[in-house]
Design an enzyme around this catalytic site. Structure first.
Site, short mmCIF file in Angstrom:
data_model
loop_
_atom_site.label_atom_id
_atom_site.label_comp_id
_atom_site.label_asym_id
_atom_site.label_seq_id
_atom_site.Cartn_x
_atom_site.Cartn_y
_atom_site.Cartn_z
N GLU A 183 0.82 -1.22 0.00
CA GLU A 183 0.00 0.00 0.00
C GLU A 183 0.86 1.27 0.00
O GLU A 183 0.44 2.30 -0.53
CB GLU A 183 -0.93 0.01 1.21
CG GLU A 183 -2.08 -0.99 1.14
CD GLU A 183 -1.73 -2.39 1.63
OE1 GLU A 183 -0.54 -2.61 1.98
OE2 GLU A 183 -2.62 -3.26 1.68
N ASP A 232 -17.96 2.81 15.90
CA ASP A 232 -17.26 2.80 14.62
C ASP A 232 -18.00 3.62 13.58
O ASP A 232 -18.79 4.50 13.93
CB ASP A 232 -17.04 1.34 14.17
CG ASP A 232 -15.74 1.17 13.38
OD1 ASP A 232 -15.59 1.87 12.36
OD2 ASP A 232 -14.89 0.37 13.77
MN MN Z 1 -2.76 -5.28 2.27
#
Ligand code: MN
Length: 407
Positions: A183, A232
């Site tokens: 990422e 959340d």
């Molecule tokens: Mn990943």
């Protein structure tokens, strides 16, 4: 700029909650030397700006970056190691909502390495358990697998938690690309190769060199603690679960560092959690149908509901888009597919398509008993849920009946 002194116990969270469209900088924080910044990127437009793009080019720009990741270079003397503190109690970590299980770090990008799958960066909520202990919520994705593999060998998993990173890094960490895809290389591609990394000091992991704060540590093998409750993205309470424990081995920071507070369920949370997934859906649907745009809708918490606009060319394109969108985003519960004349960011237009172009007996696909989001309170404990796809596109053989009137 907020001049008044605010508390990390609810006080700052309340201000962030009441001012969700404004970036707030808390210069004075009760009991802490660090400043707090929140609501940093709380709209689509602010994210587009951070990624140096605009509404029209955004999806294609990100798609190009995803397909052409660039490994970031590693630098020495990184700013994130200018100073250090001894324990978590020195960081202005917030308590957000009444009933939360404790103080939570919510903007931490967790970086780890696996001998086979390489580097991974993802965002996890972290509950403070003590001066040098955190509980980490690991949904069954990549970091969960990395930890399990290390644990099977009786080993801890080394990690670093970067707080206060460029929005491109948070965005990339939320993208959920396939396992083995780094990422941070996506973040670097989004930043035109300008992301620099630094090696950590107590663990073998790299973090963005410009991070405001870096917490180094290891996820311990064989240890679990109760994590939660936690409010959340839906603004409801996620349940208590047994989750792994992070032992902190070092905390470093930039000079005059800001602590980035990301309000759970707030607009900024939705930007960094929802928007990367919209692009992921866009890319997947594009493989089967010509797609115009994708929106994870506000009413669906920018997570559970989607609207997808397509350029319909074949009779079954609406259905193809439904299947592909649900596959791309397993948390998608209800998805509406519309024609390209409908702006997916306008809920009135999306409902109009449903009202005038949809027949429940033939245009709905129900998916009973499938795995959905653990964040949907109506799903069962194992996140088993029913999903629904609604094809609200015009039938190609009757287009004349759907002409919009003009004066
Ligand atoms: Mn990943």
């Amino acid at each position: 700029m907020v001049e008044d002194r605010f508390s990390t116990d609810y006080g700052i969270a309340r201000e962030l909650y009441n001012n969700q469209d404004k970036t707030l900088v808390f210069e004075k924080v009760d009991g802490y030397d660090f400043r707090v910044i929140g609501n940093l990127c709380c709209s689509r437009d602010s994210l587009y700006r951070a990624l140096s793009t605009g509404k029209e080019e955004y999806n294609e720009k990100v798609a190009r970056a995803v397909e052409n990741p660039v490994t970031p270079r590693i630098v020495k003397n990184a700013r994130c190691f200018e100073g250090e503190v001894k324990g978590l109690h020195e960081l202005p970590i917030l308590r957000h909502f009444r009933g939360d299980g404790g103080k939570y770090i919510t903007s931490g990008v967790v970086v780890a390495k696996d001998p086979e799958h390489g580097r991974n960066a993802s965002v996890h909520r972290l509950m403070v358990m003590g001066e040098n202990r955190l509980a980490i919520r690991l949904v069954e994705r990549h970091l969960y697998e990395y930890h399990r593999r290390a644990e099977e060998g009786g080993e801890p998993l080394e990690i670093a938690i970067a707080i206060g990173v460029h929005p491109a890094v948070l965005y990339a960490a939320g993208y959920s690309p396939p396992r083995g895809y780094d990422e941070l290389s996506l973040a670097n591609a989004l930043l035109d190769g300008k992301l620099e990394l630094a090696r950590c000091r107590t663990v073998d992991v790299e973090v963005p060199a410009e991070s405001e704060i870096v917490i180094e540590g290891r996820i311990l093998p064989g240890e679990r603690v109760d994590e939660g409750p936690f409010v959340d993205i839906t603004g409801t309470y996620d349940i208590v679960r047994e989750q792994p424990v992070v032992e902190v081995t070092g905390i470093a920071h930039r000079r005059n560092a800001y602590y980035h507070a990301l309000l759970p369920g707030g607009r900024e949370h939705k930007v960094f959690m929802g928007l990367p997934i919209e692009n992921k859906i866009y890319r997947e649907v594009k493989k089967v149908v010509d797609v115009r745009n994708v929106c994870l809708t506000e009413g669906g918490c920018n997570w559970l509901h989607g609207a997808v606009a397509i350029f319909k060319k074949r009779a079954k394109d609406g259905r193809r888009a439904i299947h592909s969108a649900i596959e791309a985003h397993p948390s998608m519960k209800h998805v509406i597919v519309v024609d390209d004349d409908i702006d997916v960011f306008d809920p009135v237009r999306v409902e109009f398509a449903l009202a005038t172009r949809f027949q429940a007996t033939k245009d709905a696909i129900v998916f009973p008993g499938v795995k959905g989001s653990s964040l949907d309170p109506s799903a069962d404990k194992n996140a088993i849920t029913a999903k629904l796809g609604l094809d609200a596109t015009k039938p190609l053989d009757r287009l004349k009946d759907f002409e919009s009137a003009e004066i």
